[in-house]
Design an enzyme around this catalytic site. Structure first.
Site, mmCIF file in Angstrom:
data_model
loop_
_atom_site.group_PDB
_atom_site.id
_atom_site.type_symbol
_atom_site.label_atom_id
_atom_site.label_comp_id
_atom_site.label_asym_id
_atom_site.label_seq_id
_atom_site.Cartn_x
_atom_site.Cartn_y
_atom_site.Cartn_z
ATOM 1 C CB THR A 1 -0.923 -0.005 1.226
ATOM 2 O OG1 THR A 1 -1.668 -1.213 1.223
ATOM 3 C CG2 THR A 1 -1.879 1.176 1.206
ATOM 4 C CD GLN B 1 -27.169 0.505 23.110
ATOM 5 O OE1 GLN B 1 -26.224 1.017 22.524
ATOM 6 N NE2 GLN B 1 -28.045 1.205 23.798
ATOM 7 C CD GLU C 1 -5.353 -9.472 4.853
ATOM 8 O OE1 GLU C 1 -5.621 -10.204 3.896
ATOM 9 O OE2 GLU C 1 -4.409 -9.671 5.635
ATOM 10 C CB THR D 1 -12.810 -1.527 1.409
ATOM 11 O OG1 THR D 1 -12.965 -1.578 -0.015
ATOM 12 C CG2 THR D 1 -11.662 -0.591 1.768
#
Lengths: 388, 259
Positions: free
Chosen positions: A126, A343, A370, A372
């Site tokens: 990347t 929650q 890895e 999106t």
């Protein structure tokens, strides 16, 4: 057809689970806060053979398979996603490219060391303008007097700056050709860079939302010299050669997602049974029980999806679509379960020391790393015949 | 050197533990049976010596069929072989029975040294190592935090309220270790694979030449004769202060002999 684990696979899964619960979990909050990798734990994982699971014994591996790695990653991710991704990326992105594409000499030099867990390796693909679109790569490598001279920068590289990082495989442009239609085609090549190296700078770690324990850095390569023999695979096949590695990596990543989703469920079930409000356990309220039921359904689906992708791969059949499905629904299961878990815990779910709070911060990256979710959808859509 | 490590499978302390209301014995059918942590530590002491010297390490347990899982775990950690004393007649055995059966099994295997935990997390009797030592007529070093094994002698440290004792015994001997002894290793994947091929012998009482009718007799064994559930808690007495609450409270405490 069966998804039942063999006795050995079950024993491995149980052992890693025990290790995760007794060693990894108690240290997770401390290292998350310190934002540093617990080297003692990585060393123990090495001793247990986890970094060598899918490699043959002649390369210092355990002679098992990729599915065993997935089982280990899943169990670690239940309690600490950062530790799980250190293993997953260390094996899937660090060692696997060398094992798959390296010369015999390169394999002998690197695989036994890396499979022992005594050293870590990274895969530098990347860049600021290149990720899923690898054609945007700007890092270059030129042959000069028998050396590759590499210049450029990389981003978000996992395991690249640890105290025990000894190898970073980088992709670089080594030339270009002109297609018949006049467009320029970059020649992308993978090169092994042993670290530390002159001109190779690990820039300060990112300030990430989660995965604080995992080591992630930008890298700067300024006239880094490595021998010509450090070419990994064929020149000009630097991306194509590693597409399979990336597809495989998605399955282990999906296992990590399933583990994270399971960790959120485990914590929530325990709490729902023990937390009393208005004179009864909160789990006896249908709205909590139903939330837990949904969480369980997500975990179950995520696990089956990665089992299916892994077993499809091991049987030698095409698994690209299955891997993408497993990665996509696994990451969504983890994110959704982390939200539900926080929650259920109420205010405690917002405290960083609570494991579900850490899962909440950690899980977002599962939908990004890895490939999106959108990249997974592209792969799945293409399997249906759409040029997505 | 031949080291026998006594190990025990126990209900996970994190889970719910319950007594069988019919027999008064621990309900071992609960799903989460694990190897006792102190057994893991005992084995670690033996394995460290094995790492240094190549000593032979045998793990021994007496327990129901499920206890074989604990033995396989020990083999994966690195023990060379395992012995499982398994016999229906041993269900509900007390410490007297257990110690004499373990001693018979140890004698059957032969040994230079026996290592055990100081007490299990379920029964918590804490007497088995001493009773086994008595049966075997060998020295017993109790509750050691550190163990050093040499060719024909074992040394150790025992932490007490008054200080640390350094103790020593000639081999053969039996030692028991405390939870201060080092953390156990985790089995490696290679260990798991090797464990499948290592010998695990199952011995019945007749294999040990023990006849439960005659060997133990009717004495020397504690048995549970009746089991009575603890009565459910009843609502307490509520004193509302209408001027003489202090007197009422004092009377209540006196009547209950609390003061």
């Amino acid at each position: 057809m069966s998804y039942e684990l063999s006795p050995t696979q079950q024993a491995l899964s149980d052992q890693v689970r025990d290790f995760a619960d007794t060693v990894v979990a108690p240290a997770a909050y401390e290292y998350d806060t310190k934002r540093s990798l617990p080297y003692g734990i990585i060393d123990q994982m090495g001793e247990m053979g986890l970094f060598g699971l899918p490699f043959p014994k002649e390369y210092g591996g355990q002679g098992s398979d990729y599915f065993s790695l997935c089982l280990a990653v899943e169990q670690l991710a239940r309690v600490d996603q950062s530790i799980a991704v250190t293993l997953e990326a260390g094996v899937g992105l660090g060692i696997m490219p060398v094992y798959r594409r390296g010369t015999e000499e390169q394999k002998q030099e690197w695989v036994p060391l890396l499979a022992s867990g005594k050293a870590l390796s990274a895969f530098g693909l990347t860049e600021a303008d290149a990720g899923s679109d690898a054609a945007g790569t700007k890092t270059t490598a030129e042959l000069e007097g028998g050396d590759w001279v590499i210049n450029g920068s990389k981003q978000f590289i996992t395991n690249s700056g640890t105290d025990i990082t000894r190898l970073v495989t980088v992709t670089a442009v080594t030339g270009q050709s002109t297609r018949p239609d006049g467009s320029v085609k970059k020649e992308l090549t993978a090169i092994l860079v042993p670290t530390p190296a002159a001109g190779f700078t690990v820039l300060p770690a990112y300030d990430k939302v989660g995965w604080h324990t995992s080591d992630t850095h930008p890298l700067l390569l300024d006239n880094v010299h490595v021998p010509e023999a450090n070419l990994l695979g064929e020149r000009g096949r630097g991306f194509a050669n590693f597409v399979q590695t990336l597809d495989e990596g998605r399955i282990a990543f999906a296992a990590l997602c399933a583990g994270a989703a399971q960790g959120c469920l485990d914590e929530s079930v325990r709490y729902a049974k023990s937390r009393n409000v208005f004179g009864r356990a909160i789990g006896s309220n249908q709205h909590i029980a139903f939330k837990l039921a949904r969480m369980q359904a997500r975990v179950h689906s995520a696990r089956l999806a990665y089992y299916d992708a892994a077993l499809t791969m091991i049987s030698g059949r095409p698994f690209k679509m299955e891997a993408s499905i497993a990665k996509m629904i696994g990451s969504e299961a983890a994110m959704d379960n982390a939200r539900d878990a926080t929650q259920i815990f109420g205010g405690y779910g917002f405290m960083n020391e609570n494991p579900v709070a850490r899962h909440y911060r950690d899980s977002k990256v599962l939908e990004l790393g890895e490939g999106t979710t959108e990249v997974q959808l592209m792969v799945i859509a293409r399997s249906l015949g759409f040029a997505a | 050197m031949k080291i026998i490590v006594l190990v025990k499978q126990v209900p996970d302390t994190w889970g719910e533990r319950s007594l069988d209301s019919a027999t008064g014995a621990l309900d071992r059918s609960a799903p989460d049976n694990i190897i006792d942590e102190i057994s893991d530590r005992s084995l670690e002491v033996a394995l460290r010596h094995k790492d240094e010297t190549g000593a032979e390490v045998i793990v021994l347990t007496m327990g129901p069929a499920s206890a074989a899982v604990a033995l396989r775990h020990c083999l994966a950690m690195g023990a060379d072989s395992a012995v499982h004393v398994l016999d229906d007649a041993l269900a509900g055995a007390d410490v007297t029975w257990t110690s004499s059966v373990l001693a018979a099994a140890i004698t059957h295997e032969g040994f230079d040294m026996v290592i055990a935990g100081n007490e299990s997390t379920d029964g918590r009797g804490g007497v088995i190592p001493a009773m086994v030592a008595e049966h075997l007529s060998v020295p017993h070093l109790t509750s050691l935090s550190e163990v050093h094994i040499a060719v024909d002698v074992v040394n150790g440290s025992r932490e007490t309220d008054y200080g640390t004792l350094t103790v020593t015994a000639r081999l053969p001997a039996i030692v028991s270790v405390t939870e201060q002894s080092p953390d156990a290793r985790f089995p490696s994947f290679k260990g798991l694979l090797k464990a499948k091929k290592k010998p695990l012998a199952t011995l019945s009482l007749s294999d040990l030449s023990i006849n439960p009718e005659t060997s133990f007799g009717s004495t020397g064994r504690s048995t549970i004769t009746t089991v009575t559930r603890r009565p459910a808690r009843t609502a307490g007495i509520k004193i509302v202060d209408s001027g003489n609450a202090g007197v009422e409270l004092a009377e209540f405490l006196a009547a209950g002999r609390f003061v």
